[in-house]
Design an enzyme around this catalytic site. Structure first.
Site, PDB file in Angstrom:
ATOM      1  N   ALA A  84       0.838  -1.203   0.000  1.00  0.00           N
ATOM      2  CA  ALA A  84       0.000   0.000   0.000  1.00  0.00           C
ATOM      3  C   ALA A  84       0.866   1.243   0.000  1.00  0.00           C
ATOM      4  O   ALA A  84       2.033   1.213   0.402  1.00  0.00           O
ATOM      5  CB  ALA A  84      -0.929   0.002   1.219  1.00  0.00           C
ATOM      6  N   ASP A  85       0.277   2.331  -0.447  1.00  0.00           N
ATOM      7  CA  ASP A  85       0.934   3.631  -0.346  1.00  0.00           C
ATOM      8  C   ASP A  85      -0.132   4.695  -0.152  1.00  0.00           C
ATOM      9  O   ASP A  85      -1.199   4.644  -0.776  1.00  0.00           O
ATOM     10  CB  ASP A  85       1.751   3.945  -1.592  1.00  0.00           C
ATOM     11  CG  ASP A  85       2.617   5.174  -1.382  1.00  0.00           C
ATOM     12  OD1 ASP A  85       3.676   5.037  -0.749  1.00  0.00           O
ATOM     13  OD2 ASP A  85       2.232   6.273  -1.822  1.00  0.00           O
ATOM     14  N   THR A  86       0.167   5.661   0.720  1.00  0.00           N
ATOM     15  CA  THR A  86      -0.797   6.710   1.046  1.00  0.00           C
ATOM     16  C   THR A  86      -0.257   8.067   0.611  1.00  0.00           C
ATOM     17  O   THR A  86       0.881   8.414   0.918  1.00  0.00           O
ATOM     18  CB  THR A  86      -1.082   6.716   2.564  1.00  0.00           C
ATOM     19  OG1 THR A  86      -1.604   5.438   2.934  1.00  0.00           O
ATOM     20  CG2 THR A  86      -2.104   7.796   2.922  1.00  0.00           C
ATOM     21  N   GLY A 121      -3.387   3.711  -2.268  1.00  0.00           N
ATOM     22  CA  GLY A 121      -3.362   2.634  -3.244  1.00  0.00           C
ATOM     23  C   GLY A 121      -3.042   1.323  -2.553  1.00  0.00           C
ATOM     24  O   GLY A 121      -2.190   1.273  -1.668  1.00  0.00           O
TER      25      GLY A 121
END
Length: 213
Positions: A84-86, A121
């Site tokens: 994930a990436d924020t 994501g």
């Protein structure tokens, strides 16, 4: 596959992140990863890259980097993987993961009294080699921050390494007037969407719930 205390067998699970927040969120959903493989990537946005696209790309690249490591480990060859990436943004402007106090102060002044968007994501890789991706968008509104509030928060150091210079699960939760979307996505991993993808690909998410207290 590995035995499960609740009975039966389950595939191995990899978390492609060194974030303690994402690990805690997976554990909240009853999922204990068998390996944590953080990816060291250049997270600089590409020229003209939109926040949503940036979050999607980094989540996918983290998954691909972790998969390259996992393929070299026999016990992880048939594992599921979650990355994930924020990304915090105001308009099309992507805010950095603040590393110095001036950077955090600039972010917080920009967020004060206005609505911003958080794009997280997620990418799930299956043992069959399929990549399932999704971007979850959440709108967050901050109160007008006083000088004392800003200086006290900066002094706390909580902002360090956080997208947009704040951690909603910590002290900065006091700044939130309104949130529309997924709270867990703002923390770092949208649980509903992550669990839905894993279940859709055949991962037995609820197996570990059978012995939950």
């Amino acid at each position: 596959m590995k035995p499960n205390p609740a009975g039966g067998w389950r595939p191995r699970l990899i978390l492609a992140s060194g974030s303690p927040r994402r690990l805690a969120l997976l554990q909240q959903a009853g999922l204990e990863p068998d390996a944590v493989l953080p990816a060291d990537l250049d997270e600089t946005p590409r020229r003209g890259e939109k926040p949503r696209d940036h979050a999607r790309r980094l989540a996918r690249e983290k998954a691909e980097a972790a998969l390259a490591v996992a393929r070299g480990r026999e016990e992880l060859a048939e594992a599921f993987l979650v990355s994930a990436d924020t990304v915090v943004s105001v308009g099309r402007r992507i805010l950095p993961k603040a590393e110095v106090v001036d950077e955090a102060a600039q972010c917080l002044r920009l967020l004060s009294g206005r609505v911003h968007r958080v794009h997280t994501g997620i990418c799930v890789a299956t043992p069959a080699g399929k990549l399932r991706e999704r971007v979850v968008e959440t709108r967050v509104r901050f109160k007008n921050l006083s000088r004392d509030e800003l200086e006290s928060y900066l002094a706390s150091g909580e902002w360090r390494g956080k997208a947009g210079g704040y951690a909603i699960q910590g002290l900065a939760g006091c700044f939130v007037v309104k949130l529309v979307g997924s709270y867990t996505a703002v923390v770092g991993l949208p649980l509903q969407e992550t669990v839905a993808i894993l279940e859709g690909e055949g991962y037995p998410v609820r197996l570990s719930w059978l012995n939950a207290v």
